[in-house]
Design a protein around this motif. Structure first.
Motif, PDB file in Angstrom:
ATOM      1  N   ALA A  40      -1.005   1.789  11.414  1.00  0.00           N
ATOM      2  CA  ALA A  40       0.323   1.285  11.066  1.00  0.00           C
ATOM      3  C   ALA A  40       0.764   1.890   9.740  1.00  0.00           C
ATOM      4  CB  ALA A  40       0.300  -0.234  10.981  1.00  0.00           C
ATOM      5  N   LYS A  41      -0.143   2.001   8.836  1.00  0.00           N
ATOM      6  CA  LYS A  41       0.189   2.483   7.511  1.00  0.00           C
ATOM      7  C   LYS A  41      -1.024   3.213   6.962  1.00  0.00           C
ATOM      8  CE  LYS A  41       2.415   0.615   3.394  1.00  0.00           C
ATOM      9  NZ  LYS A  41       2.624  -0.632   2.642  1.00  0.00           N
ATOM     10  N   TRP A  42      -0.789   4.375   6.408  1.00  0.00           N
ATOM     11  CA  TRP A  42      -1.903   5.119   5.831  1.00  0.00           C
ATOM     12  C   TRP A  42      -2.197   4.554   4.445  1.00  0.00           C
ATOM     13  CZ3 TRP A  42      -5.808   7.278   7.638  1.00  0.00           C
ATOM     14  CH2 TRP A  42      -6.523   8.268   6.987  1.00  0.00           C
ATOM     15  N   LYS A  43      -3.218   5.109   3.794  1.00  0.00           N
ATOM     16  CA  LYS A  43      -3.660   4.550   2.513  1.00  0.00           C
ATOM     17  C   LYS A  43      -2.532   4.481   1.474  1.00  0.00           C
ATOM     18  CE  LYS A  43      -7.759   7.323   2.336  1.00  0.00           C
ATOM     19  NZ  LYS A  43      -7.484   8.051   3.457  1.00  0.00           N
ATOM     20  N   ILE A  44      -2.598   3.470   0.656  1.00  0.00           N
ATOM     21  CA  ILE A  44      -1.680   3.395  -0.478  1.00  0.00           C
ATOM     22  C   ILE A  44      -2.171   4.370  -1.540  1.00  0.00           C
ATOM     23  CG2 ILE A  44      -0.780   1.937  -2.331  1.00  0.00           C
ATOM     24  CD1 ILE A  44      -1.260  -0.457  -0.481  1.00  0.00           C
ATOM     25  N   ARG A  45      -1.243   5.120  -2.132  1.00  0.00           N
ATOM     26  CA  ARG A  45      -1.612   6.052  -3.191  1.00  0.00           C
ATOM     27  C   ARG A  45      -1.221   5.474  -4.542  1.00  0.00           C
ATOM     28  NH1 ARG A  45      -2.159  10.751   0.168  1.00  0.00           N
ATOM     29  NH2 ARG A  45      -3.856   9.933   1.380  1.00  0.00           N
ATOM     30  N   ILE A  46      -1.995   5.837  -5.548  1.00  0.00           N
ATOM     31  CA  ILE A  46      -1.737   5.334  -6.903  1.00  0.00           C
ATOM     32  C   ILE A  46      -0.348   5.773  -7.381  1.00  0.00           C
ATOM     33  CG2 ILE A  46      -2.439   5.684  -9.320  1.00  0.00           C
ATOM     34  CD1 ILE A  46      -5.367   5.377  -8.252  1.00  0.00           C
ATOM     35  N   LYS A  47       0.043   6.987  -6.991  1.00  0.00           N
ATOM     36  CA  LYS A  47       1.392   7.459  -7.339  1.00  0.00           C
ATOM     37  C   LYS A  47       2.462   6.452  -6.895  1.00  0.00           C
ATOM     38  CE  LYS A  47       4.217  11.600  -6.573  1.00  0.00           C
ATOM     39  NZ  LYS A  47       5.517  10.944  -6.451  1.00  0.00           N
ATOM     40  N   ASP A  48       2.314   5.941  -5.666  1.00  0.00           N
ATOM     41  CA  ASP A  48       3.307   4.991  -5.146  1.00  0.00           C
ATOM     42  C   ASP A  48       3.252   3.670  -5.899  1.00  0.00           C
ATOM     43  OD1 ASP A  48       4.100   6.884  -3.255  1.00  0.00           O
ATOM     44  OD2 ASP A  48       2.491   6.287  -1.893  1.00  0.00           O
ATOM     45  N   LEU A  49       2.042   3.247  -6.261  1.00  0.00           N
ATOM     46  CA  LEU A  49       1.913   1.994  -7.015  1.00  0.00           C
ATOM     47  C   LEU A  49       2.595   2.123  -8.377  1.00  0.00           C
ATOM     48  CD1 LEU A  49      -1.792   0.973  -6.261  1.00  0.00           C
ATOM     49  CD2 LEU A  49       0.290   0.210  -5.122  1.00  0.00           C
ATOM     50  N   LEU A  50       2.370   3.256  -9.037  1.00  0.00           N
ATOM     51  CA  LEU A  50       2.965   3.437 -10.366  1.00  0.00           C
ATOM     52  C   LEU A  50       4.487   3.513 -10.297  1.00  0.00           C
ATOM     53  CD1 LEU A  50       0.439   6.034 -11.869  1.00  0.00           C
ATOM     54  CD2 LEU A  50       0.662   3.634 -12.481  1.00  0.00           C
ATOM     55  N   ASP A  51       5.003   4.010  -9.172  1.00  0.00           N
ATOM     56  CA  ASP A  51       6.457   4.114  -9.012  1.00  0.00           C
ATOM     57  C   ASP A  51       7.082   2.818  -8.502  1.00  0.00           C
ATOM     58  OD1 ASP A  51       6.360   6.706  -9.818  1.00  0.00           O
ATOM     59  OD2 ASP A  51       6.418   7.582  -7.817  1.00  0.00           O
ATOM     60  N   ASN A  99       3.857   0.899 -17.140  1.00  0.00           N
ATOM     61  CA  ASN A  99       4.799  -0.110 -16.656  1.00  0.00           C
ATOM     62  C   ASN A  99       4.092  -1.170 -15.831  1.00  0.00           C
ATOM     63  OD1 ASN A  99       7.096   1.042 -17.791  1.00  0.00           O
ATOM     64  ND2 ASN A  99       7.226   2.521 -16.119  1.00  0.00           N
ATOM     65  N   VAL A 100       3.168  -0.690 -14.999  1.00  0.00           N
ATOM     66  CA  VAL A 100       2.469  -1.625 -14.110  1.00  0.00           C
ATOM     67  C   VAL A 100       0.967  -1.496 -14.291  1.00  0.00           C
ATOM     68  CG1 VAL A 100       4.283  -1.639 -12.355  1.00  0.00           C
ATOM     69  CG2 VAL A 100       2.434   0.035 -12.216  1.00  0.00           C
ATOM     70  N   GLU A 101       0.264  -2.510 -13.849  1.00  0.00           N
ATOM     71  CA  GLU A 101      -1.189  -2.481 -13.837  1.00  0.00           C
ATOM     72  C   GLU A 101      -1.644  -3.399 -12.720  1.00  0.00           C
ATOM     73  OE1 GLU A 101      -1.828  -3.798 -17.845  1.00  0.00           O
ATOM     74  OE2 GLU A 101      -1.912  -5.898 -17.259  1.00  0.00           O
ATOM     75  N   VAL A 102      -2.944  -3.386 -12.471  1.00  0.00           N
ATOM     76  CA  VAL A 102      -3.459  -4.187 -11.362  1.00  0.00           C
ATOM     77  C   VAL A 102      -4.433  -5.232 -11.898  1.00  0.00           C
ATOM     78  CG1 VAL A 102      -4.854  -4.149  -9.253  1.00  0.00           C
ATOM     79  CG2 VAL A 102      -3.163  -2.349  -9.651  1.00  0.00           C
ATOM     80  N   GLN A 103      -4.135  -6.493 -11.619  1.00  0.00           N
ATOM     81  CA  GLN A 103      -5.071  -7.578 -11.935  1.00  0.00           C
ATOM     82  C   GLN A 103      -6.047  -7.669 -10.762  1.00  0.00           C
ATOM     83  OE1 GLN A 103      -5.556  -9.531 -14.474  1.00  0.00           O
ATOM     84  NE2 GLN A 103      -3.732  -9.253 -15.765  1.00  0.00           N
ATOM     85  N   ALA A 104      -7.294  -7.325 -11.011  1.00  0.00           N
ATOM     86  CA  ALA A 104      -8.246  -7.236  -9.905  1.00  0.00           C
ATOM     87  C   ALA A 104      -8.757  -8.609  -9.468  1.00  0.00           C
ATOM     88  CB  ALA A 104      -9.417  -6.359 -10.320  1.00  0.00           C
TER      89      ALA A 104
END
Length: 466
Positions: free
Chosen positions: A5-16, A91-96
RNA sequence: UCCGGUGUGGCGCAGUGGCAGCGCAAACGGCUGUUAACCGUUGGGUCGUAGGUUCGAAUCCUACCACCGGAGCCA
């Protein structure tokens, strides 16, 4: 059939991302970790962008003792929440919520560090260097540049032809070639004092190709406009930052095409692919420009917006003679232009791309079309500032008798070229083409000073590692 | 292939005849919404290889190897 359904999420997309407080899963390699007993900042990169994403791991995570041991090179999977970063720097970060480790990287042995390492050292660890910022950027740009090559030709109806890599024809007679053989080197069959290649795999001596052009001509005289784009091999003992023993060459070949049209296409081609990377890799190029202390964006725009300067070989020699410059090897009609001459033309005289045309026949290949003066050929070289020769091309000799004469003059055996001559026997047409050194274009685009740093695994004299 | 330069800890470098050093990285400890983090402690070396000169060589000499740059060949 099952599809993803959806390929892997890329860090580039997360940062954008402009959405916050959404659950995310990311995977990648740790660049660095800092922190304390209470929490850790883990910077992760997955090769999709120059930038790392910052992951915050709280000490409440059940495997926090493992997280404290994360070092550069470890591969991890992070489940968590993408949030707006409270601190400067991102701008963004990930709370694990969960971090699992795919593979550790022993910090005592892992050779890549946060600190800058030399290009020479990275060449010795070419299997790991794409993990660095610089080489990640270079190879992303390389990909886009290759795309641009295909897009340019496909948009114009050119057919992509896969010419052979193993060949039995010594295409231009000049370049040193690599022998391809399955003979026993310790005990080869010998006849009349020389190695008997009739007993070899192909029943004759075979080599790695130095150009797909001759085969390209065969297809151009059937499919009209074609191009090849593949590996090319030269066994020259060249030890310079501009030469490789294995490199990629783009070679278009057009039927019903004359010399002038060939030059126009070459100019359009260069401008198109340079503009394409400008539009699609700006961030990587900006970074590479800074690293290499070359304003590559400005340099590329300049070529894209320029009108290429055109000059005949004869005019160039006059110009060099009257330049007032003292060259180590003075320019002289009949002799090839030296690197110092090319540099003068592209960098000092014209400050931009230069097309040099109509070279003496003595210094060019047999297949080029003879001009009416019978002294010069319809050959052209395109020179770029800082790089030198980036394109070499010509209108081909389509007249059978002229070509036969030329082959004789060069001391070649006509029988070896029977199929090449057949093209002139049966429905011959004016045709032309050129060859582009893909890595040289990439050097110009990225500002990388050594060609070994724009190909994944460089093959040069003394080195075929990896 | 020719000319020039370089080779010292994992990496980047200093040491040019007299006890092998610095920075980064690493390990351990401390501290911190940090971001090339910071502070402290510790470990880590056949000075490219082989030979020579010398009381003594990383340092001087010779050869070789590798790498880098320039030239040639080219894309």
């Amino acid at each position: 059939m099952e599809t993803l359904a959806k390929w892997k999420i890329r860090i580039k997309d997360l940062l954008d991302s402009t959405e916050y407080d959404i659950p995310v899963i990311l995977r990648g390699w740790v660049k660095t970790r800092r922190g304390s007993k209470k929490f850790s900042f883990v910077e992760v990169n997955d090769g999709s962008t120059l930038h790392n994403i910052q992951v915050i791991a709280d000490c409440n995570l059940p495997n926090y003792s493992d997280i404290e041991k994360l070092t550069a090179g470890c591969s991890i999977r992070v489940e968590g929440k993408l949030v707006k970063s409270p601190a400067k720097g991102q701008n963004v970060e990930v709370q694990a919520d969960k971090i699992s480790v795919y593979g550790w990287a022993d910090p005592e042995k892992y050779p890549l560090q946060k600190k800058a390492t030399s290009r020479e050292f990275l060449r010795q660890i070419a299997h790991l260097r794409p993990r660095t910022k610089t080489f990640g950027a270079v190879f992303r740009v390389r990909n886009i540049l290759a795309c641009a090559v295909h897009k340019f030709f496909q948009d114009r109806g050119f057919v992509y032809v896969h010419t052979p890599i193993i060949t039995s024809s010594d295409c231009e007679g000049g370049a040193e070639m690599f022998q391809v053989s399955t003979l026993d080197y310790d005990n080869p069959p010998v006849k009349d004092g020389i190695v008997d290649f009739s007993q070899d795999f192909f029943g004759k001596s075979a080599k790695l190709t130095v150009s797909g052009q001759l085969e390209g001509e065969l297809f151009a005289t059937a499919l009209m406009d074609i191009y090849t784009f593949g590996p090319t091999f030269r066994a020259e003992n060249s030890q310079t930052p501009r030469h490789l023993a294995e490199f990629w060459m783009v070679e278009p070949e057009m039927a019903f095409c004359d010399f002038e049209e060939n030059i126009i296409l070459a100019e359009d081609f260069l401008k198109y692919i340079l503009n394409y990377v400008l539009e699609n890799c700006e961030e990587d190029l900006l970074f590479l420009g800074k690293r290499n202390e070359v304003d590559v964006l400005k340099q590329l725009k300049k070529v894209v917006d320029s009108q290429f300067n055109k000059i005949t070989y004869t005019e160039a020699v006059e110009l060099l003679k009257n330049s007032g410059k003292s060259f180590e090897y003075p320019a002289d009609w009949g002799k090839d232009l030296q690197t110092e001459h090319e540099k003068y033309l592209a960098e000092e005289k014209f400050h931009g791309p230069v097309v040099v045309t109509d070279f003496p026949k003595e210094i060019k290949a047999f297949y080029m079309r003879l001009n009416d003066d019978e002294k010069t050929m319809r050959a052209m070289d395109i020179l770029l500032p800082g790089i030198g020769e980036i394109i070499g091309g010509s209108q081909r000799e389509e007249r059978l008798d002229f070509l036969q004469d030329r082959i004789k003059e060069m001391g070649f055996n006509e029988d070896d070229y029977w199929w090449y001559l057949d093209i002139r026997r049966f429905g011959t047409v004016p045709h032309a083409g050129f060859g582009v050194g893909f890595e040289r274009v990439l050097q110009f685009v990225t500002g990388m000073s050594n060609i070994r740093d724009v190909i994944p695994f460089p093959r040069v004299p003394n080195n075929a590692e990896f």
